[in-house]
Design a protein around this motif. Structure first.
Motif, PDB file in Angstrom:
ATOM      1  N   PHE A  14       0.837  -1.198   0.000  1.00  0.00           N
ATOM      2  CA  PHE A  14       0.000   0.000   0.000  1.00  0.00           C
ATOM      3  C   PHE A  14       0.873   1.251   0.000  1.00  0.00           C
ATOM      4  N   ALA A  15       0.656   2.127  -0.978  1.00  0.00           N
ATOM      5  CA  ALA A  15       1.444   3.368  -1.073  1.00  0.00           C
ATOM      6  C   ALA A  15       0.795   4.453  -0.214  1.00  0.00           C
ATOM      7  N   ALA A  18       0.035   8.069  -1.449  1.00  0.00           N
ATOM      8  CA  ALA A  18      -1.148   8.335  -2.276  1.00  0.00           C
ATOM      9  C   ALA A  18      -2.331   8.820  -1.433  1.00  0.00           C
ATOM     10  N   GLY A  50     -11.784   3.356  -6.406  1.00  0.00           N
ATOM     11  CA  GLY A  50     -10.390   3.324  -6.826  1.00  0.00           C
ATOM     12  C   GLY A  50      -9.430   4.000  -5.861  1.00  0.00           C
ATOM     13  N   THR A  54     -10.701  -0.829  -0.370  1.00  0.00           N
ATOM     14  CA  THR A  54     -10.686  -2.283  -0.242  1.00  0.00           C
ATOM     15  C   THR A  54      -9.276  -2.782   0.045  1.00  0.00           C
ATOM     16  N   HIS A  55      -8.298  -2.169  -0.633  1.00  0.00           N
ATOM     17  CA  HIS A  55      -6.899  -2.550  -0.400  1.00  0.00           C
ATOM     18  C   HIS A  55      -6.530  -2.327   1.074  1.00  0.00           C
ATOM     19  N   ARG A 179      -6.088   3.533  -9.662  1.00  0.00           N
ATOM     20  CA  ARG A 179      -6.045   2.855 -10.961  1.00  0.00           C
ATOM     21  C   ARG A 179      -5.818   3.859 -12.088  1.00  0.00           C
TER      22      ARG A 179
HETATM   23  P1  ADP Z   1     -11.668   1.121  -3.693  1.00  0.00           P
HETATM   24  O1  ADP Z   1     -11.992  -0.071  -2.861  1.00  0.00           O
HETATM   25  O2  ADP Z   1     -11.567   2.392  -2.904  1.00  0.00           O
HETATM   26  O3  ADP Z   1     -12.580   1.280  -4.874  1.00  0.00           O
HETATM   27  P2  ADP Z   1      -9.289  -0.405  -4.317  1.00  0.00           P
HETATM   28  O4  ADP Z   1      -8.731  -0.657  -2.972  1.00  0.00           O
HETATM   29  O5  ADP Z   1     -10.004  -1.527  -4.976  1.00  0.00           O
HETATM   30  O6  ADP Z   1     -10.214   0.910  -4.305  1.00  0.00           O
HETATM   31  O7  ADP Z   1      -8.101   0.120  -5.258  1.00  0.00           O
HETATM   32  C1  ADP Z   1      -8.120  -0.010  -6.679  1.00  0.00           C
HETATM   33  C2  ADP Z   1      -6.802  -0.606  -7.157  1.00  0.00           C
HETATM   34  O8  ADP Z   1      -5.740   0.301  -6.905  1.00  0.00           O
HETATM   35  C3  ADP Z   1      -6.454  -1.884  -6.430  1.00  0.00           C
HETATM   36  O9  ADP Z   1      -5.758  -2.724  -7.322  1.00  0.00           O
HETATM   37  C4  ADP Z   1      -5.523  -1.419  -5.310  1.00  0.00           C
HETATM   38  O10 ADP Z   1      -4.615  -2.437  -4.932  1.00  0.00           O
HETATM   39  C5  ADP Z   1      -4.826  -0.238  -5.955  1.00  0.00           C
HETATM   40  N1  ADP Z   1      -4.548   0.809  -4.965  1.00  0.00           N
HETATM   41  C6  ADP Z   1      -5.388   1.772  -4.529  1.00  0.00           C
HETATM   42  N2  ADP Z   1      -4.801   2.594  -3.668  1.00  0.00           N
HETATM   43  C7  ADP Z   1      -3.540   2.144  -3.530  1.00  0.00           C
HETATM   44  C8  ADP Z   1      -2.413   2.586  -2.767  1.00  0.00           C
HETATM   45  N3  ADP Z   1      -2.456   3.669  -1.965  1.00  0.00           N
HETATM   46  N4  ADP Z   1      -1.266   1.878  -2.893  1.00  0.00           N
HETATM   47  C9  ADP Z   1      -1.182   0.794  -3.698  1.00  0.00           C
HETATM   48  N5  ADP Z   1      -2.215   0.339  -4.452  1.00  0.00           N
HETATM   49  C10 ADP Z   1      -3.376   0.999  -4.369  1.00  0.00           C
END
Ligand code: ADP
Ligand code: MG
Length: 190
Positions: A14-15, A18, A50, A54-55, A179
């Protein structure tokens, strides 16, 4: 055992840069579980699609499992469906009691519950049953003001939100879609 946790979505991948509104230290503290899980406190992640909800929810869930806590990860509508079946079979109470074994229940995409599912109040009963005893981690694209679709009536929405936020940490992940951002970086990259 980690029930249904998405693979590869860990704290390490996880970054944090961001999501400047969230500190790694704060997340690491939540990953320990001490304190909030013992008190049945909640964690709520808001933000547009995005944004990493969820991540981050999976990452925290997985870290908690590694630290010995019992965690169930589920899409909210899947769980609602299961609980509605239980209710029809007059077994809602025992279904809720079974969920008690989990210190943390991750309810992903809370505001995606359909109108149809909202007609019965199993989600409200779940929230009431866990209140101040067992924790919930909720992710949602919609702010509280739009949760009326999740519950049969506005009074129940209010009562549910009231219980949820009484002991809760709330992260507002108002960031651009990760994304989309990474797709653009690739396109305009070196
Ligand atoms: P949400 O649940 O808010 O719609 P997700 O967690 O599904 O978003 O994130 C969308 C994609 O981007 C996933 O593949 C996730 O792993 C990646 N992603 C989102 N935020 C980050 C972050 N801060 N660092 C690394 N990957 C991220
Ligand atoms: Mg998501």
């Amino acid at each position: 055992k980690e029930a249904h946790l998405p693979a590869g979505k860990t704290v390490d991948t996880f970054a944090f840069d961001a999501v400047p509104m969230i500190s790694r230290a704060q997340v690491m503290a939540l990953c320990a579980g001490d304190g909030w899980l013992e008190q049945g406190a909640n964690l709520i992640l808001f933000g547009p699609p995005g944004g990493g909800k969820t991540h981050l929810a999976s990452a925290i869930g997985l870290a908690l499992v590694e630290n010995g806590w019992r965690v169930l990860f589920t899409r909210t509508s899947d769980l609602v469906q299961r609980l509605q079946v239980a209710r029809r079979e007059l077994a809602l109470e025992s279904a809720l009691a079974k969920l008690d074994k989990y210190h943390l229940l991750v309810l992903d995409d809370f505001a995606y519950v359909s109108r149809d599912q909202a007609e019965t109040s199993v989600l409200f009963e779940l929230i009431s049953a866990r209140y101040e005893r067992r924790s919930l981690l909720i992710t949602a694209n919609q702010p509280f003001g739009e949760w009326n679709r999740v519950f049969p009536d506005p009074a129940m929405t209010l009562a549910a939100v009231d219980r949820l936020v009484h002991h809760a940490t709330i992260f507002e992940m108002n960031v651009e879609s990760y994304r989309r951002k990474t797709a653009e970086t690739r396109r305009s990259g070196p």
